[in-house]
Scaffold this motif. Structure first.
Motif, PDB file in Angstrom:
ATOM      1  N   ARG A 293       0.800  -1.235   0.000  1.00 21.18           N
ATOM      2  CA  ARG A 293       0.000   0.000   0.000  1.00 21.18           C
ATOM      3  C   ARG A 293       0.831   1.284   0.000  1.00 21.18           C
ATOM      4  N   ARG A 294       2.115   1.245  -0.316  1.00 16.06           N
ATOM      5  CA  ARG A 294       2.904   2.471  -0.468  1.00 16.06           C
ATOM      6  C   ARG A 294       2.452   3.193  -1.730  1.00 16.06           C
ATOM      7  N   SER A 295       2.457   4.521  -1.679  1.00 12.59           N
ATOM      8  CA  SER A 295       2.185   5.306  -2.889  1.00 12.59           C
ATOM      9  C   SER A 295       3.488   5.418  -3.679  1.00 12.59           C
ATOM     10  N   GLY A 296       3.394   5.828  -4.920  1.00 16.54           N
ATOM     11  CA  GLY A 296       4.586   5.980  -5.749  1.00 16.54           C
ATOM     12  C   GLY A 296       5.669   6.822  -5.104  1.00 16.54           C
ATOM     13  N   PRO A 297       5.336   8.036  -4.603  1.00 11.53           N
ATOM     14  CA  PRO A 297       6.371   8.864  -3.988  1.00 11.53           C
ATOM     15  C   PRO A 297       7.002   8.247  -2.727  1.00 11.53           C
TER      16      PRO A 297
ATOM     17  N   TYR B 242       8.143   5.854  -7.914  1.00 11.97           N
ATOM     18  CA  TYR B 242       6.999   5.488  -8.754  1.00 11.97           C
ATOM     19  C   TYR B 242       6.687   4.005  -8.600  1.00 11.97           C
ATOM     20  N   LEU B 243       5.496   3.625  -9.013  1.00 13.58           N
ATOM     21  CA  LEU B 243       5.072   2.229  -8.984  1.00 13.58           C
ATOM     22  C   LEU B 243       5.412   1.577 -10.317  1.00 13.58           C
TER      23      LEU B 243
ATOM     24  N   LEU C 167      -0.250  -3.080  -9.997  1.00 13.68           N
ATOM     25  CA  LEU C 167       0.826  -2.120  -9.731  1.00 13.68           C
ATOM     26  C   LEU C 167       1.483  -2.458  -8.404  1.00 13.68           C
ATOM     27  N   LEU C 168       2.801  -2.440  -8.390  1.00 15.75           N
ATOM     28  CA  LEU C 168       3.548  -2.735  -7.171  1.00 15.75           C
ATOM     29  C   LEU C 168       4.679  -1.726  -7.003  1.00 15.75           C
ATOM     30  N   CYS C 169       5.149  -1.580  -5.778  1.00 16.42           N
ATOM     31  CA  CYS C 169       6.390  -0.845  -5.568  1.00 16.42           C
ATOM     32  C   CYS C 169       7.515  -1.770  -6.032  1.00 16.42           C
TER      33      CYS C 169
END
Length: 97
Positions: A29-33, A39-40, A56-58
């Protein structure tokens, strides 16, 4: 060229994927920043092919899932419901589930 085109996603399909994922890694659940490189990344099922986008994943989760290093409870739901297998149009080249 947009990097998501490698996965046979046009810009509208990529935007739909980002919206579906809530613009966060679908595992941690991390955002891109919040990720190490900002980014993802698009995750695909290598057993099916480039067009089989799972989500989408980190970068961390994408690497960990590749080597089966994440706890099963973190990946079970994600792998059980890949984006490419969900109903609805994605691209003309999305593989049939």
């Amino acid at each position: 060229m947009c990097s998501h085109r490698r996965y046979r996603l046009d810009c509208a399909a990529y935007d739909a994927l980002v919206e579906y994922a809530g613009a966060r890694c679908q595992i941690c659940r991390r955002s891109g920043p919040e990720t190490g490189h900002g980014y993802l990344v698009v995750d695909h099922d290598p057993m099916v092919g480039w067009g089989a986008v799972r989500g989408l994943l980190c970068n961390r989760c994408n690497l960990q899932i590749s080597y089966d290093r994440l706890p099963a409870d973190q990946t079970r739901a994600y792998l059980a419901d890949p984006w490419y297998a969900r109903p609805g149009p994605k691209t003309k080249e999305t593989p049939d589930a």
